[in-house]
Design a protein around this motif. Structure first.
Motif, PDB file in Angstrom:
ATOM      1  N   ILE A  93      -7.493  -3.940 -15.418  1.00 37.84           N
ATOM      2  CA  ILE A  93      -6.968  -3.075 -14.357  1.00 37.84           C
ATOM      3  C   ILE A  93      -5.690  -3.694 -13.813  1.00 37.84           C
ATOM      4  CG2 ILE A  93      -7.394  -2.059 -12.089  1.00 37.84           C
ATOM      5  CD1 ILE A  93     -10.348  -2.200 -12.645  1.00 37.84           C
ATOM      6  N   ILE A  94      -4.686  -2.854 -13.559  1.00 35.33           N
ATOM      7  CA  ILE A  94      -3.481  -3.321 -12.885  1.00 35.33           C
ATOM      8  C   ILE A  94      -3.341  -2.562 -11.570  1.00 35.33           C
ATOM      9  CG2 ILE A  94      -2.300  -4.056 -14.975  1.00 35.33           C
ATOM     10  CD1 ILE A  94      -0.676  -1.521 -14.897  1.00 35.33           C
ATOM     11  N   PHE A  95      -2.917  -3.276 -10.559  1.00 33.12           N
ATOM     12  CA  PHE A  95      -2.726  -2.704  -9.233  1.00 33.12           C
ATOM     13  C   PHE A  95      -1.265  -2.845  -8.850  1.00 33.12           C
ATOM     14  CE2 PHE A  95      -7.191  -3.807  -9.189  1.00 33.12           C
ATOM     15  CZ  PHE A  95      -7.780  -2.735  -8.534  1.00 33.12           C
ATOM     16  N   GLY A  96      -0.726  -1.808  -8.233  1.00 35.85           N
ATOM     17  CA  GLY A  96       0.652  -1.841  -7.769  1.00 35.85           C
ATOM     18  C   GLY A  96       0.807  -2.718  -6.538  1.00 35.85           C
ATOM     19  N   LYS A  97       2.043  -3.056  -6.292  1.00 35.62           N
ATOM     20  CA  LYS A  97       2.412  -3.868  -5.132  1.00 35.62           C
ATOM     21  C   LYS A  97       2.286  -3.037  -3.863  1.00 35.62           C
ATOM     22  CE  LYS A  97       5.978  -6.519  -5.368  1.00 35.62           C
ATOM     23  NZ  LYS A  97       7.330  -7.095  -5.434  1.00 35.62           N
ATOM     24  N   PRO A  98       1.782  -3.611  -2.781  1.00 40.95           N
ATOM     25  CA  PRO A  98       1.770  -2.883  -1.505  1.00 40.95           C
ATOM     26  C   PRO A  98       3.205  -2.600  -1.053  1.00 40.95           C
ATOM     27  CG  PRO A  98       0.460  -4.897  -1.355  1.00 40.95           C
ATOM     28  CD  PRO A  98       1.170  -4.926  -2.668  1.00 40.95           C
ATOM     29  N   TYR A  99       3.419  -1.470  -0.455  1.00 46.16           N
ATOM     30  CA  TYR A  99       4.753  -1.081   0.013  1.00 46.16           C
ATOM     31  C   TYR A  99       5.325  -2.164   0.912  1.00 46.16           C
ATOM     32  CZ  TYR A  99       8.532   1.729   1.863  1.00 46.16           C
ATOM     33  OH  TYR A  99       9.769   2.186   2.216  1.00 46.16           O
ATOM     34  N   ASP A 100       6.542  -2.603   0.615  1.00 47.55           N
ATOM     35  CA  ASP A 100       7.240  -3.663   1.362  1.00 47.55           C
ATOM     36  C   ASP A 100       6.428  -4.949   1.451  1.00 47.55           C
ATOM     37  OD1 ASP A 100       9.566  -2.256   1.784  1.00 47.55           O
ATOM     38  OD2 ASP A 100       8.989  -1.550   3.783  1.00 47.55           O
ATOM     39  N   ASN A 101       5.525  -5.153   0.489  1.00 43.70           N
ATOM     40  CA  ASN A 101       4.657  -6.340   0.462  1.00 43.70           C
ATOM     41  C   ASN A 101       3.793  -6.497   1.708  1.00 43.70           C
ATOM     42  OD1 ASN A 101       4.938  -7.465  -2.077  1.00 43.70           O
ATOM     43  ND2 ASN A 101       6.798  -8.559  -1.520  1.00 43.70           N
ATOM     44  N   GLN A 102       3.625  -5.415   2.456  1.00 42.71           N
ATOM     45  CA  GLN A 102       2.767  -5.481   3.635  1.00 42.71           C
ATOM     46  C   GLN A 102       1.317  -5.614   3.192  1.00 42.71           C
ATOM     47  OE1 GLN A 102       3.550  -1.971   5.937  1.00 42.71           O
ATOM     48  NE2 GLN A 102       5.163  -2.975   7.076  1.00 42.71           N
ATOM     49  N   TYR A 103       0.599  -6.473   3.849  1.00 39.62           N
ATOM     50  CA  TYR A 103      -0.835  -6.669   3.621  1.00 39.62           C
ATOM     51  C   TYR A 103      -1.150  -7.188   2.227  1.00 39.62           C
ATOM     52  CZ  TYR A 103      -0.614  -3.643   7.671  1.00 39.62           C
ATOM     53  OH  TYR A 103      -0.293  -3.097   8.889  1.00 39.62           O
ATOM     54  N   ASN A 128       5.194  -4.044  -9.939  1.00 42.71           N
ATOM     55  CA  ASN A 128       6.241  -3.163  -9.413  1.00 42.71           C
ATOM     56  C   ASN A 128       6.188  -1.777 -10.053  1.00 42.71           C
ATOM     57  OD1 ASN A 128       7.510  -4.746  -7.491  1.00 42.71           O
ATOM     58  ND2 ASN A 128       8.669  -5.845  -9.028  1.00 42.71           N
ATOM     59  N   PHE A 129       5.138  -1.040  -9.784  1.00 41.58           N
ATOM     60  CA  PHE A 129       5.094   0.369 -10.158  1.00 41.58           C
ATOM     61  C   PHE A 129       4.516   1.133  -8.985  1.00 41.58           C
ATOM     62  CE2 PHE A 129       0.861  -0.991 -11.375  1.00 41.58           C
ATOM     63  CZ  PHE A 129       0.052   0.078 -11.053  1.00 41.58           C
ATOM     64  N   GLY A 130       4.766   2.404  -8.956  1.00 35.03           N
ATOM     65  CA  GLY A 130       4.328   3.204  -7.812  1.00 35.03           C
ATOM     66  C   GLY A 130       5.432   3.256  -6.768  1.00 35.03           C
ATOM     67  N   HIS A 131       5.066   3.140  -5.519  1.00 34.62           N
ATOM     68  CA  HIS A 131       6.015   3.262  -4.416  1.00 34.62           C
ATOM     69  C   HIS A 131       6.532   1.886  -4.009  1.00 34.62           C
ATOM     70  CE1 HIS A 131       5.016   7.487  -3.969  1.00 34.62           C
ATOM     71  NE2 HIS A 131       3.762   7.123  -4.173  1.00 34.62           N
ATOM     72  N   THR A 132       7.282   1.248  -4.912  1.00 31.47           N
ATOM     73  CA  THR A 132       7.802  -0.086  -4.655  1.00 31.47           C
ATOM     74  C   THR A 132       9.293  -0.125  -4.946  1.00 31.47           C
ATOM     75  OG1 THR A 132       7.439  -0.835  -6.922  1.00 31.47           O
ATOM     76  CG2 THR A 132       5.622  -1.138  -5.390  1.00 31.47           C
ATOM     77  N   ALA A 133       9.900  -1.237  -4.626  1.00 29.58           N
ATOM     78  CA  ALA A 133      11.297  -1.461  -4.994  1.00 29.58           C
ATOM     79  C   ALA A 133      11.415  -2.913  -5.428  1.00 29.58           C
ATOM     80  CB  ALA A 133      12.208  -1.176  -3.808  1.00 29.58           C
ATOM     81  N   PRO A 134      11.877  -3.213  -6.619  1.00 28.02           N
ATOM     82  CA  PRO A 134      12.242  -2.256  -7.672  1.00 28.02           C
ATOM     83  C   PRO A 134      11.000  -1.573  -8.237  1.00 28.02           C
ATOM     84  CG  PRO A 134      12.259  -4.495  -8.535  1.00 28.02           C
ATOM     85  CD  PRO A 134      11.988  -4.604  -7.059  1.00 28.02           C
TER      86      PRO A 134
END
Length: 82
Positions: A11-21, A49-55
Motif C-alpha cells: 500500500i502507498i499513502f500520499g503525503k498530507p497536504y502541506d505536510n500537516q499532521y 507526492n501524489f494526490g493533493h501535494t506539491a510537487p
C-alpha cells in the motif's frame, strides 16, 4: 470488512497536504495496518507526492507497480496509457 487490504501486496499513502499532521498520519497508518489488522509483512510506503501535494506526480490507475523493500524504491513497471 478489510478484505481488500488482506489481498493487497503493498500500500502507498500520499503525503498530507502541506505536510500537516505527518507524524499523526504515520502513527495511525502503522497502528491500523500493523497492530489492528496484524499485517506485519505488508510493504507500506507513506508520504508519497501524489494526490493533493506539491510537487505532485500522477499514478496511472491499473498499471503494474513494484515496491522494492530491499532497495527502498517504488517503480511503475507498465505504461499508464494504451
Amino acid at each position: 470488512m478489510y478484505r481488500w487490504v488482506e489481498k493487497s501486496k503493498g500500500i502507498i499513502f500520499g503525503k498530507p497536504y502541506d505536510n500537516q499532521y505527518y507524524e499523526e498520519y504515520k502513527k495511525v497508518i502503522y497502528k491500523v495496518i500493523r497492530d489492528e489488522l496484524r499485517l506485519k509483512d505488508l510493504p507500506i510506503l507513506y508520504n508519497m507526492n501524489f494526490g493533493h501535494t506539491a510537487p505532485m506526480i500522477t499514478l496511472p490507475y491499473g498499471a503494474l507497480a513494484e515496491i522494492d523493500c530491499d532497495n527502498n524504491t517504488f517503480s511503475i513497471l507498465e505504461s499508464g496509457v494504451i
